[in-house]
Design a protein around this motif. Structure first.
Motif, PDB file in Angstrom:
ATOM      1  N   GLN A 139       0.843  -1.184   0.000  1.00  0.00           N
ATOM      2  CA  GLN A 139       0.000   0.000   0.000  1.00  0.00           C
ATOM      3  C   GLN A 139       0.884   1.242   0.000  1.00  0.00           C
ATOM      4  OE1 GLN A 139      -2.313   0.545   3.581  1.00  0.00           O
ATOM      5  NE2 GLN A 139      -0.862  -0.606   4.813  1.00  0.00           N
ATOM      6  N   ALA A 140       0.347   2.322  -0.552  1.00  0.00           N
ATOM      7  CA  ALA A 140       1.116   3.557  -0.648  1.00  0.00           C
ATOM      8  C   ALA A 140       1.412   4.105   0.739  1.00  0.00           C
ATOM      9  CB  ALA A 140       0.360   4.585  -1.482  1.00  0.00           C
ATOM     10  N   VAL A 141       2.537   4.802   0.844  1.00  0.00           N
ATOM     11  CA  VAL A 141       2.891   5.361   2.141  1.00  0.00           C
ATOM     12  C   VAL A 141       1.872   6.405   2.582  1.00  0.00           C
ATOM     13  CG1 VAL A 141       4.378   7.147   1.121  1.00  0.00           C
ATOM     14  CG2 VAL A 141       4.802   6.353   3.455  1.00  0.00           C
ATOM     15  N   ARG A 142       1.241   7.087   1.613  1.00  0.00           N
ATOM     16  CA  ARG A 142       0.134   8.002   1.900  1.00  0.00           C
ATOM     17  C   ARG A 142      -0.906   7.873   0.797  1.00  0.00           C
ATOM     18  NH1 ARG A 142       1.924  14.006   2.921  1.00  0.00           N
ATOM     19  NH2 ARG A 142       3.082  13.624   0.990  1.00  0.00           N
ATOM     20  N   SER A 143      -2.164   7.861   1.181  1.00  0.00           N
ATOM     21  CA  SER A 143      -3.248   7.731   0.214  1.00  0.00           C
ATOM     22  C   SER A 143      -4.431   8.576   0.689  1.00  0.00           C
ATOM     23  CB  SER A 143      -3.659   6.273   0.054  1.00  0.00           C
ATOM     24  OG  SER A 143      -4.714   6.144  -0.875  1.00  0.00           O
ATOM     25  N   VAL A 144      -4.998   9.368  -0.228  1.00  0.00           N
ATOM     26  CA  VAL A 144      -6.111  10.253   0.102  1.00  0.00           C
ATOM     27  C   VAL A 144      -7.234  10.029  -0.907  1.00  0.00           C
ATOM     28  CG1 VAL A 144      -6.883  12.639   0.338  1.00  0.00           C
ATOM     29  CG2 VAL A 144      -4.608  11.986   1.130  1.00  0.00           C
ATOM     30  N   THR A 145      -8.450   9.864  -0.413  1.00  0.00           N
ATOM     31  CA  THR A 145      -9.630   9.747  -1.270  1.00  0.00           C
ATOM     32  C   THR A 145     -10.333  11.099  -1.315  1.00  0.00           C
ATOM     33  OG1 THR A 145      -9.918   7.418  -0.698  1.00  0.00           O
ATOM     34  CG2 THR A 145     -11.811   8.554  -1.632  1.00  0.00           C
ATOM     35  N   LEU A 146     -10.424  11.678  -2.504  1.00  0.00           N
ATOM     36  CA  LEU A 146     -11.064  12.984  -2.671  1.00  0.00           C
ATOM     37  C   LEU A 146     -12.577  12.820  -2.688  1.00  0.00           C
ATOM     38  CD1 LEU A 146      -8.843  14.654  -5.417  1.00  0.00           C
ATOM     39  CD2 LEU A 146      -8.752  14.990  -2.953  1.00  0.00           C
ATOM     40  N   ARG A 147     -13.254  13.649  -1.899  1.00  0.00           N
ATOM     41  CA  ARG A 147     -14.716  13.677  -1.849  1.00  0.00           C
ATOM     42  C   ARG A 147     -15.191  15.117  -1.874  1.00  0.00           C
ATOM     43  NH1 ARG A 147     -16.670   8.619   0.057  1.00  0.00           N
ATOM     44  NH2 ARG A 147     -14.990   7.307   0.904  1.00  0.00           N
ATOM     45  N   SER A 148     -16.389  15.310  -2.356  1.00  0.00           N
ATOM     46  CA  SER A 148     -16.985  16.646  -2.377  1.00  0.00           C
ATOM     47  C   SER A 148     -17.789  16.863  -1.103  1.00  0.00           C
ATOM     48  CB  SER A 148     -17.891  16.800  -3.601  1.00  0.00           C
ATOM     49  OG  SER A 148     -18.557  18.044  -3.568  1.00  0.00           O
ATOM     50  N   GLU A 149     -17.623  18.039  -0.508  1.00  0.00           N
ATOM     51  CA  GLU A 149     -18.374  18.374   0.696  1.00  0.00           C
ATOM     52  C   GLU A 149     -19.732  18.994   0.370  1.00  0.00           C
ATOM     53  OE1 GLU A 149     -17.523  17.640   3.708  1.00  0.00           O
ATOM     54  OE2 GLU A 149     -15.550  16.818   3.198  1.00  0.00           O
ATOM     55  N   VAL A 150     -19.914  19.417  -0.867  1.00  0.00           N
ATOM     56  CA  VAL A 150     -21.165  20.080  -1.264  1.00  0.00           C
ATOM     57  C   VAL A 150     -21.657  19.468  -2.568  1.00  0.00           C
ATOM     58  CG1 VAL A 150     -20.558  22.233  -0.114  1.00  0.00           C
ATOM     59  CG2 VAL A 150     -19.886  21.863  -2.505  1.00  0.00           C
ATOM     60  N   ALA A 151     -22.904  19.729  -2.885  1.00  0.00           N
ATOM     61  CA  ALA A 151     -23.474  19.281  -4.159  1.00  0.00           C
ATOM     62  C   ALA A 151     -23.286  20.379  -5.204  1.00  0.00           C
ATOM     63  CB  ALA A 151     -24.953  18.970  -3.980  1.00  0.00           C
ATOM     64  N   GLY A 152     -23.168  19.971  -6.449  1.00  0.00           N
ATOM     65  CA  GLY A 152     -23.002  20.950  -7.507  1.00  0.00           C
ATOM     66  C   GLY A 152     -22.752  20.297  -8.845  1.00  0.00           C
ATOM     67  N   GLN A 153     -22.757  21.140  -9.869  1.00  0.00           N
ATOM     68  CA  GLN A 153     -22.529  20.672 -11.231  1.00  0.00           C
ATOM     69  C   GLN A 153     -21.079  20.906 -11.617  1.00  0.00           C
ATOM     70  OE1 GLN A 153     -24.994  22.588 -14.140  1.00  0.00           O
ATOM     71  NE2 GLN A 153     -24.521  21.112 -15.754  1.00  0.00           N
ATOM     72  N   VAL A 154     -20.483  19.903 -12.276  1.00  0.00           N
ATOM     73  CA  VAL A 154     -19.084  19.983 -12.681  1.00  0.00           C
ATOM     74  C   VAL A 154     -18.962  20.917 -13.876  1.00  0.00           C
ATOM     75  CG1 VAL A 154     -17.093  18.683 -13.500  1.00  0.00           C
ATOM     76  CG2 VAL A 154     -18.659  17.643 -11.839  1.00  0.00           C
ATOM     77  N   VAL A 155     -18.073  21.920 -13.755  1.00  0.00           N
ATOM     78  CA  VAL A 155     -17.840  22.850 -14.854  1.00  0.00           C
ATOM     79  C   VAL A 155     -16.439  22.702 -15.439  1.00  0.00           C
ATOM     80  CG1 VAL A 155     -19.503  24.521 -13.990  1.00  0.00           C
ATOM     81  CG2 VAL A 155     -17.119  24.675 -13.248  1.00  0.00           C
ATOM     82  N   ASP A 156     -15.538  22.000 -14.738  1.00  0.00           N
ATOM     83  CA  ASP A 156     -14.188  21.822 -15.253  1.00  0.00           C
ATOM     84  C   ASP A 156     -13.535  20.643 -14.545  1.00  0.00           C
ATOM     85  OD1 ASP A 156     -11.916  22.149 -16.707  1.00  0.00           O
ATOM     86  OD2 ASP A 156     -11.169  23.878 -15.589  1.00  0.00           O
ATOM     87  N   VAL A 157     -12.800  19.829 -15.306  1.00  0.00           N
ATOM     88  CA  VAL A 157     -12.057  18.682 -14.774  1.00  0.00           C
ATOM     89  C   VAL A 157     -10.617  18.819 -15.236  1.00  0.00           C
ATOM     90  CG1 VAL A 157     -11.818  16.185 -14.687  1.00  0.00           C
ATOM     91  CG2 VAL A 157     -14.099  17.212 -14.812  1.00  0.00           C
ATOM     92  N   ILE A 158      -9.695  18.843 -14.288  1.00  0.00           N
ATOM     93  CA  ILE A 158      -8.285  18.990 -14.623  1.00  0.00           C
ATOM     94  C   ILE A 158      -7.663  17.605 -14.734  1.00  0.00           C
ATOM     95  CG2 ILE A 158      -6.045  19.664 -13.680  1.00  0.00           C
ATOM     96  CD1 ILE A 158      -9.219  21.683 -13.137  1.00  0.00           C
ATOM     97  N   ARG A 159      -7.054  17.307 -15.858  1.00  0.00           N
ATOM     98  CA  ARG A 159      -6.366  16.039 -16.060  1.00  0.00           C
ATOM     99  C   ARG A 159      -4.880  16.255 -15.812  1.00  0.00           C
ATOM    100  NH1 ARG A 159     -10.553  12.509 -15.994  1.00  0.00           N
ATOM    101  NH2 ARG A 159     -12.242  13.250 -17.342  1.00  0.00           N
ATOM    102  N   ALA A 160      -4.365  15.616 -14.791  1.00  0.00           N
ATOM    103  CA  ALA A 160      -2.953  15.804 -14.444  1.00  0.00           C
ATOM    104  C   ALA A 160      -2.057  15.141 -15.485  1.00  0.00           C
ATOM    105  CB  ALA A 160      -2.675  15.216 -13.063  1.00  0.00           C
ATOM    106  N   GLU A 161      -0.961  15.815 -15.835  1.00  0.00           N
ATOM    107  CA  GLU A 161      -0.007  15.266 -16.785  1.00  0.00           C
ATOM    108  C   GLU A 161       0.734  14.085 -16.156  1.00  0.00           C
ATOM    109  OE1 GLU A 161       3.796  16.717 -19.504  1.00  0.00           O
ATOM    110  OE2 GLU A 161       2.783  18.107 -18.158  1.00  0.00           O
ATOM    111  N   ASN A 162       0.708  12.928 -16.838  1.00  0.00           N
ATOM    112  CA  ASN A 162       1.323  11.692 -16.359  1.00  0.00           C
ATOM    113  C   ASN A 162       0.746  11.241 -15.023  1.00  0.00           C
ATOM    114  OD1 ASN A 162       3.078  11.630 -18.588  1.00  0.00           O
ATOM    115  ND2 ASN A 162       4.536  12.951 -17.527  1.00  0.00           N
ATOM    116  N   GLY A 163      -0.395  11.817 -14.636  1.00  0.00           N
ATOM    117  CA  GLY A 163      -1.033  11.405 -13.391  1.00  0.00           C
ATOM    118  C   GLY A 163      -0.436  12.015 -12.152  1.00  0.00           C
TER     119      GLY A 163
END
Length: 382
Positions: free
Chosen positions: A79-103
Motif C-alpha cells: 500500500q502507498a505510504v500516503r493515500s487520500v480519497t477525494l470527496r466533495s463536501e457540497v453538491a453541484g454541477q461539474v464545470v471543469d475537470v483537470i487532467r494531471a499530466e502523467n497522473g
C-alpha cells in the motif's frame, strides 16, 4: 570357475573403491582371511589397500564458523505510504475537470471545479455589508469622544462589524468548497466525472497516492515475535515482476496476536522511487535471523556411510575420519555439529574416493592441480 572369477573381481572392486568395505570386513573377521592389513600405520594404506603405495593427492578446504539461520517467509500486500480519497463536501454541477499530466499532481493543484455562481454572489453581498459596517463603526467611534453617542450605540456598531466580518468569511469558505484541490503530492487516479455531471456530498471523485515508498502488510508466526523489531531488515520480492527483489525494513509491529491464526501483523517499508511498484500488489517477504554458531564445511567434503555422515580431515599427513551431524544445508556451505573438528581444520573436498582411515595424503596447493592428478590416478587404476 567363471562364476568364482566374477565373484572375486566384484569383491576386489568393492574393497578397492568403497571406503566402508575395510571396516566391515574387519568387523566380520574376513580381513585377515583375505590378507588385507589394517589401514592405520601401514604403508599400504596410502591408496586404500592391496599394496598400492604412495600418498594420495587431495584438495582440502578450511573449516570455518557457521550459523544456523532461522528463515521466515510470508506473503504481504503493498500500500502507498500516503493515500487520500477525494470527496466533495457540497453538491453541484461539474464545470471543469483537470487532467494531471502523467497522473502526477502537487499539493493544492485544482482537480475539479463546481459551479459557484451563487456563492460568488453571496460573497459579493457579504463584502458590501462588511464595508458598510466598517464605515458605521468608524463614524460612531469618532463621535464617541464628543458625547454624542451612547455606550450602547457604540457596542451595537462594533457587534455589527464583527457579524459582517464573519459573514464574509463564511461566504469565502462556501465559494472555496466549489473548488476541489489535491491535499498531498502524488499520483492521481482515474476520474469518472465529466463536465455537466452532478456531484452529491461525499461522492468519491478520485484517489491520490504517494507511492514513492510502499508499506508491506504481512503476518509472522508467534514464535518469531521476540526476533522482530522496528528496523529489522527484510527482503521483498514482487510476485508479479520476475527477478525483482528489493531490501527494506520493519517500521511497525502490532501488539496483539491473532487468536485464530496465531500470527502477528507486521508492517515493512520499501523504496519505490523508480515507480515500478503499485499499491495493492502482492509481495513475498523474507526475514533471516542468525541462530546457533557451529562449524561450516564445504558441501563436497560431506560423505555418507552406513554409520551416517562424515568428513575426511588431514592430521599429520594422515586421513582421519570425523563423524558429523548435518544441521543446515546452504548453497555454498554445510553447517555441521561435531566434536571431532575445530575451526581451522582441513577437510578433504577432492580425492575422497581413494581414502581410508590412516591413509597417507599429500595436500595439493592448487585445486585444479589436485583435480587433474586425481583424475590421472583414476585413469591409471582403471
Amino acid at each position: 570357475m567363471i562364476s568364482l572369477i566374477a565373484l572375486g573381481a566384484a569383491v576386489f572392486i568393492w574393497i578397492t573403491y568403497v571406503p566402508s568395505s575395510i571396516p566391515w570386513l574387519e568387523k566380520a573377521g574376513l580381513a585377515d582371511l583375505l590378507g588385507i592389513e589394517a589401514a592405520e600405520g601401514e604403508e599400504s594404506a596410502g591408496r586404500g589397500g592391496f599394496g598400492r603405495g604412495g600418498p594420495t593427492r587431495v584438495v582440502v578446504a578450511e573449516v570455518t564458523e557457521g550459523r544456523i539461520g532461522d528463515r521466515i517467509e510470508a506473503i504481504g500486500d503493498g500500500q502507498a505510504v500516503r493515500s487520500v480519497t477525494l470527496r466533495s463536501e457540497v453538491a453541484g454541477q461539474v464545470v471543469d475537470v483537470i487532467r494531471a499530466e502523467n497522473g502526477a499532481v502537487e499539493a493544492d493543484d485544482v482537480i475539479l471545479q463546481l459551479d459557484g455562481e451563487a456563492e460568488r454572489i453571496a460573497l459579493e453581498r457579504a463584502r458590501i455589508l462588511l464595508a458598510n459596517a466598517e464605515y458605521d463603526a468608524t463614524r460612531i467611534e469618532r463621535l464617541d469622544g464628543t458625547g454624542a453617542v451612547t455606550e450602547v450605540r457604540l457596542r451595537e456598531a462594533r457587534l455589527a462589524l464583527r457579524t459582517a466580518e464573519l459573514a464574509a468569511e463564511q461566504a469565502e469558505y462556501d465559494l472555496a468548497q466549489r473548488t476541489i484541490t489535491a491535499p498531498i503530492s502524488g499520483w492521481l487516479g482515474v476520474i469518472d466525472l465529466a463536465v455537466g455531471d452532478r456531484v452529491s456530498p461525499q461522492d468519491v471523485i478520485a484517489t491520490i497516492t504517494d507511492r514513492s515508498e510502499l508499506l508491506i502488510d504481512f503476518r509472522i508466526p508467534e514464535r518469531a515475535i521476540g526476533m522482530v523489531t522496528q528496523g529489522t531488515p527484510i527482503e521483498v520480492r514482487a510476485l508479479g515482476i520476475p527477478d525483482f527483489e528489493i531490501e527494506g525494513e520493519i517500521t511497525a509491529v502490532d501488539n496483539v496476536v491473532d487468536r485464530t491464526s496465531r500470527t502477528l501483523r507486521v508492517q515493512g517499508r520499501i523504496d519505490n522511487s523508480d515507480d515500478r511498484l503499485r499499491a495493492g500488489m502482492a509481495f513475498s517477504v523474507t526475514m533471516t535471523f542468525p541462530g546457533e554458531t557451529l562449524l561450516s564445511v564445504d558441501p563436497l567434503s560431506v560423505q555418507w556411510s552406513s554409520e551416517g555422515s562424515f568428513v575426511w580431515t588431514v592430521r599429520d599427513d594422515k586421513a582421519v575420519k570425523a563423524a558429523v551431524i548435518i544441521r543446515q544445508r546452504n548453497s555454498d556451505s554445510v553447517v555441521v555439529e561435531t566434536e571431532e573438528l575445530e575451526v581451522g581444520d582441513s577437510v578433504v573436498i577432492e580425492g575422497v574416493q581413494n581414502l581410508r582411515p590412516g591413509a597417507e595424503v599429500s595436500v595439493a596447493t592448487d585445486r585444479n592441480m589436485g583435480a587433474a592428478e586425481t583424475a590421472q590416478t583414476e585413469r591409471a587404476r582403471l
